[in-house]
Design a protein around this motif. Structure first.
Motif: not given
Length: 227
Positions: A215-227
């Motif tokens: 499932m994808m949340p309706k409001a994807v949060r900011s920020g990327r993974s580091e690795g």
């Protein structure tokens, strides 16, 4: 974005399938009204292009049968019948839009994108889930305003999740929308693409619902993974 094309003219159908594919659509092509009704009843398409003058069963009857079963897939009627009464009849039978042949391919693609947006309650020409945005015309993805490079398959997968944000999808449901008829799909293909999407965006962009799917949340949060 997977759509159904119901057109019995081989030359026109082949041209539409090739042209829509270039516009970023995955197209399953049927050539008669019985097959069109059968495929639409599966509910696995984001939209459909339906000719009215189909063999075995008129497109109007196929459309009416599908709507009577409460299938809400957006349907664009494509036909040579250009009279006002014909357009009224098509819309009253459950069509969402109507184009008269010959049709401009770019207009057809734009109308299909608009139908899909409306069917998912999207007003903007871009598809938005929190910090994540998809431009379906340019086929670009941005996170926090920054362009993210995805492969064609990763883009298609992300688009599927965006259109179903907040809804749990099983792996089978994802595969049905991600691959055309007859495509061979290995057992871990979806998992691999999900892994790469998480790596390029961030780990929370697609959640694993244990024992069910994703499932994808309706409001994807900011920020990327580091690795």
């Amino acid at each position: 974005m997977r759509i159904l094309l119901a057109e019995d003219d081989e030359l026109l159908g082949g041209g539409l399938r090739a042209g829509l594919h270039q516009q970023g659509f995955m197209v399953d092509w049927v050539r008669d009204g019985v097959a069109a009704e059968r495929e639409l009843l599966t509910g696995q398409y984001q939209a459909a292009v339906l000719d009215l003058g189909l063999p075995r069963q008129d497109g109007m009857r196929a459309l009416a049968a599908v709507r009577s079963r409460k299938i809400s897939t957006p349907v664009l009627v494509l036909t040579a019948r250009d009279g006002v009464p014909d357009r009224i009849a098509g819309l009253d039978a459950g069509a969402d839009d109507y184009l008269v042949k010959p049709v401009d391919l770019l207009e057809l693609a734009a109308r299909l994108r608009a139908l899909v947006r409306r069917s998912h309650g999207m007003v903007e020409p871009e598809w938005v889930a929190g910090a994540l945005r998809i431009d379906p015309v340019a086929r670009q993805v941005r996170l926090d305003g920054e362009l993210v490079e995805l492969s064609a398959r990763e883009y298609e997968l992300l688009q599927i999740f965006m259109l179903n944000a907040g809804r749990v999808l099983t792996r089978d449901q994802v595969e049905q929308q991600l691959y055309q008829w007859g495509a061979e799909v290995s057992s871990n293909t979806v998992e691999v693409h999900v892994y790469h999407l998480r790596k390029k965006l961030h780990s929370g962009v697609i959640e694993t619902i244990r024992g069910v799917g994703y499932m994808m949340p309706k409001a994807v949060r900011s920020g990327r993974s580091e690795g």
